[in-house]
Design a protein around this motif. Structure first.
Motif, mmCIF file in Angstrom:
data_model
loop_
_atom_site.group_PDB
_atom_site.id
_atom_site.type_symbol
_atom_site.label_atom_id
_atom_site.label_comp_id
_atom_site.label_asym_id
_atom_site.label_seq_id
_atom_site.Cartn_x
_atom_site.Cartn_y
_atom_site.Cartn_z
ATOM 1 N N GLY A 136 0.814 -1.212 0.000
ATOM 2 C CA GLY A 136 0.000 0.000 0.000
ATOM 3 C C GLY A 136 0.846 1.259 0.000
ATOM 4 N N LEU A 137 1.901 1.255 0.793
ATOM 5 C CA LEU A 137 2.788 2.422 0.825
ATOM 6 C C LEU A 137 3.493 2.583 -0.523
ATOM 7 C CD1 LEU A 137 4.302 1.911 4.388
ATOM 8 C CD2 LEU A 137 2.884 3.843 3.666
ATOM 9 N N LEU A 138 3.943 1.468 -1.086
ATOM 10 C CA LEU A 138 4.666 1.529 -2.358
ATOM 11 C C LEU A 138 3.748 1.841 -3.534
ATOM 12 C CD1 LEU A 138 7.141 -1.437 -1.806
ATOM 13 C CD2 LEU A 138 7.715 1.001 -1.907
ATOM 14 N N ALA A 139 2.434 1.743 -3.319
ATOM 15 C CA ALA A 139 1.479 2.095 -4.374
ATOM 16 C C ALA A 139 1.485 3.599 -4.617
ATOM 17 C CB ALA A 139 0.075 1.628 -3.997
ATOM 18 N N ASP A 140 1.897 4.355 -3.605
ATOM 19 C CA ASP A 140 1.964 5.804 -3.751
ATOM 20 C C ASP A 140 3.194 6.223 -4.546
ATOM 21 O OD1 ASP A 140 1.441 8.544 -3.412
ATOM 22 O OD2 ASP A 140 2.678 8.608 -1.596
ATOM 23 N N ARG A 141 4.355 5.725 -4.120
ATOM 24 C CA ARG A 141 5.606 6.018 -4.818
ATOM 25 C C ARG A 141 6.698 5.092 -4.296
ATOM 26 N NH1 ARG A 141 9.452 8.455 -2.052
ATOM 27 N NH2 ARG A 141 9.075 9.733 -0.201
ATOM 28 N N PRO A 142 7.838 5.017 -5.003
ATOM 29 C CA PRO A 142 8.934 4.153 -4.540
ATOM 30 C C PRO A 142 9.489 4.629 -3.203
ATOM 31 C CG PRO A 142 9.242 4.765 -6.845
ATOM 32 C CD PRO A 142 8.131 5.622 -6.312
ATOM 33 N N TYR A 143 9.879 3.680 -2.378
ATOM 34 C CA TYR A 143 10.510 3.970 -1.093
ATOM 35 C C TYR A 143 11.645 2.984 -0.853
ATOM 36 C CZ TYR A 143 6.581 6.889 0.584
ATOM 37 O OH TYR A 143 5.652 7.874 0.761
ATOM 38 N N SER A 144 12.582 3.397 -0.005
ATOM 39 C CA SER A 144 13.582 2.452 0.510
ATOM 40 C C SER A 144 13.007 1.801 1.769
ATOM 41 C CB SER A 144 14.871 3.190 0.858
ATOM 42 O OG SER A 144 14.659 4.037 1.979
ATOM 43 N N GLY A 145 13.623 0.716 2.191
ATOM 44 C CA GLY A 145 13.203 0.023 3.411
ATOM 45 C C GLY A 145 13.196 0.975 4.598
ATOM 46 N N TRP A 146 14.217 1.775 4.685
ATOM 47 C CA TRP A 146 14.329 2.752 5.777
ATOM 48 C C TRP A 146 13.164 3.737 5.774
ATOM 49 C CZ3 TRP A 146 17.333 3.322 9.990
ATOM 50 C CH2 TRP A 146 17.301 4.550 10.630
ATOM 51 N N GLN A 147 12.838 4.238 4.610
ATOM 52 C CA GLN A 147 11.729 5.192 4.505
ATOM 53 C C GLN A 147 10.398 4.534 4.856
ATOM 54 O OE1 GLN A 147 12.556 6.298 0.396
ATOM 55 N NE2 GLN A 147 13.200 8.358 1.030
ATOM 56 N N LEU A 148 10.232 3.296 4.445
ATOM 57 C CA LEU A 148 9.018 2.556 4.797
ATOM 58 C C LEU A 148 8.935 2.401 6.309
ATOM 59 C CD1 LEU A 148 9.220 -0.110 1.972
ATOM 60 C CD2 LEU A 148 7.398 1.580 2.233
ATOM 61 N N LEU A 149 10.087 2.068 6.907
ATOM 62 C CA LEU A 149 10.159 1.941 8.365
ATOM 63 C C LEU A 149 9.655 3.207 9.050
ATOM 64 C CD1 LEU A 149 11.136 0.443 10.923
ATOM 65 C CD2 LEU A 149 13.418 1.383 10.481
ATOM 66 N N LYS A 150 10.018 4.364 8.530
ATOM 67 C CA LYS A 150 9.590 5.631 9.134
ATOM 68 C C LYS A 150 8.067 5.782 9.125
ATOM 69 C CE LYS A 150 13.342 6.096 10.366
ATOM 70 N NZ LYS A 150 13.744 6.133 11.789
ATOM 71 N N HIS A 151 7.427 5.270 8.071
ATOM 72 C CA HIS A 151 5.961 5.295 8.034
ATOM 73 C C HIS A 151 5.373 4.452 9.164
ATOM 74 C CE1 HIS A 151 4.891 7.536 4.420
ATOM 75 N NE2 HIS A 151 5.978 7.041 3.863
ATOM 76 N N PHE A 152 6.013 3.293 9.415
ATOM 77 C CA PHE A 152 5.511 2.405 10.475
ATOM 78 C C PHE A 152 5.747 2.995 11.857
ATOM 79 C CE2 PHE A 152 5.618 -0.537 6.958
ATOM 80 C CZ PHE A 152 4.477 -1.282 7.165
ATOM 81 N N GLU A 153 6.754 3.853 11.961
ATOM 82 C CA GLU A 153 7.003 4.525 13.244
ATOM 83 C C GLU A 153 6.098 5.744 13.397
ATOM 84 O OE1 GLU A 153 11.129 5.425 13.048
ATOM 85 O OE2 GLU A 153 11.759 3.384 13.559
ATOM 86 N N GLY A 154 5.560 6.218 12.261
ATOM 87 C CA GLY A 154 4.726 7.418 12.280
ATOM 88 C C GLY A 154 3.248 7.076 12.292
ATOM 89 N N SER A 155 2.560 7.475 11.254
ATOM 90 C CA SER A 155 1.102 7.348 11.230
ATOM 91 C C SER A 155 0.634 5.897 11.357
ATOM 92 C CB SER A 155 0.559 7.957 9.938
ATOM 93 O OG SER A 155 1.215 7.400 8.813
ATOM 94 N N LEU A 156 1.368 4.968 10.743
ATOM 95 C CA LEU A 156 0.935 3.570 10.772
ATOM 96 C C LEU A 156 1.132 2.913 12.140
ATOM 97 C CD1 LEU A 156 0.116 3.685 7.952
ATOM 98 C CD2 LEU A 156 1.811 1.986 7.318
ATOM 99 N N ALA A 157 1.851 3.574 13.040
ATOM 100 C CA ALA A 157 2.108 3.001 14.365
ATOM 101 C C ALA A 157 0.806 2.738 15.119
ATOM 102 C CB ALA A 157 2.999 3.919 15.182
ATOM 103 N N TYR A 158 -0.230 3.507 14.838
ATOM 104 C CA TYR A 158 -1.510 3.340 15.528
ATOM 105 C C TYR A 158 -2.368 2.248 14.899
ATOM 106 C CZ TYR A 158 0.019 7.889 17.160
ATOM 107 O OH TYR A 158 0.766 8.916 17.678
ATOM 108 N N ALA A 159 -1.995 1.819 13.710
ATOM 109 C CA ALA A 159 -2.802 0.821 13.011
ATOM 110 C C ALA A 159 -2.080 -0.520 12.879
ATOM 111 C CB ALA A 159 -3.185 1.335 11.628
ATOM 112 N N TRP A 160 -0.767 -0.466 12.589
ATOM 113 C CA TRP A 160 -0.015 -1.700 12.402
ATOM 114 C C TRP A 160 1.487 -1.448 12.566
ATOM 115 C CZ3 TRP A 160 -3.079 -5.855 12.123
ATOM 116 C CH2 TRP A 160 -2.441 -7.092 12.084
#
Lengths: 184, 184
Positions: free
Chosen positions: A9-33
DNA sequence: TGCAACATGTAATGTGTTACATGATTCA
DNA sequence: TGAATCATGTAACACATTACATGTTGCA
């Protein structure tokens, strides 16, 4: 499987590195998954092997840029359209409420006070996030829906904890109702 | 560790067999901390070996009745008083909301309709449970607090889903506003 | 006698967390 | 040059789900 689809789902928006994806999980996605790097990197390797994502570039420090493949795009759309979300609800803060009767009323009320405080802080964080404006595209509107969910649920939890603390104190042998001429 | 303490908490009320404990996890505790028999039986064996519970009887079909020991009682009180609840929030239904923009607005709205329906059904269940009266002891009051939590959060989630479905439909290219003289 | 509910357990697999391990780049 | 952040990975352990496995009791 949720982690898998969160990455797609995150990569559907645009390309990311593993590190950048990790930041999403530490941010907004932390409350969901929430997810940690030790889970994310191996999962990216598996998604790559399955052909759902591909490496499309390299960054400075050995960073690998991943992009969604058409097959990956198909997979996440099918997940959203054709499967129903898992409803496994694990909430340790709620679990404890079932056993609050094991404590003295004042200790139980203190627990509920701490719960209310936690929700007030969380609410303040979410309100700060909500106050900063963003673009008005479909992706942002989905994000705002999720944010609105967080705001509403957090307010409800705060109100419940505050009301419950009052209710427990109203039952306490120490201070049952406000009264005059109280004897020691 | 939550499962461990959930078992101790249930046994703090009165002795139960593994099977009876399981029924609690399938009932009210399912919304806070679900667990299956394959997890419960081995955990009971560990709690027994640790001296936190003991077998105090036998029932008809090889049923084992367990009771909390003073040591077990001490442990759960310490858990409630001295530790803070884990805040790991996993909510697949919310996770999906972040990615709703990948669907057509009508499909996204359909997802939110299903979410609203789920919450309405859950709310009906909880309201039925809340309607049946119980005793007025401390244990029951804790249980009512947890039930009230469920009622409030479920109503909030239902309202959010209904409002969100409306919001998404308001943005749909197909039917932006009610209009007359619509051409095919 | 056959089915449902009662009752307990183990094994295999999958998921998630903690710990171990390494190295590059930026900035003070 | 030392610390913080960026960046990726593996290993060990803990927790949870699915599947396997067995036997009892009550009832139609």
């Amino acid at each position: 499987m949720s982690l898998r689809y969160a990455l797609l789902g995150l990569l559907a928006d645009r390309p990311y590195s593993g590190w950048q994806l990790l930041k999403h999980f530490e941010g907004s996605l932390a409350y969901a998954w929430p997810a940690l790097h030790s889970q994310i990197y191996p999962e990216l390797a598996r998604l790559r092997e399955a052909g759902l994502i591909e490496q499309t570039g390299e960054g400075p420090r050995g960073a690998k840029e991943y992009s969604l493949t058409p097959s990956g795009r198909e997979q996440i759309e099918r997940w959203l359209r054709e499967t129903t979300p898992g409803r496994n609800t694990r909430d340790e803060a709620l679990l404890r409420v079932f056993f609050l009767w094991l404590l003295d009323p004042d200790e139980a009320a203190a627990y509920l006070d701490r719960e209310a405080e936690f929700q007030r802080r969380l609410l303040a964080d979410l309100e700060r996030i909500a106050a900063s404006p963003g673009p008005d595209d479909a992706r942002e509107r989905s994000y705002r829906l999720a944010l609105d969910f967080g705001l509403r649920v957090t307010r409800t939890r705060r109100d419940w904890a505050e009301d419950s603390a009052r209710a427990v104190r109203a039952h306490s042998p120490e201070a049952p109702q406000p009264r005059r001429n109280r004897r020691a």
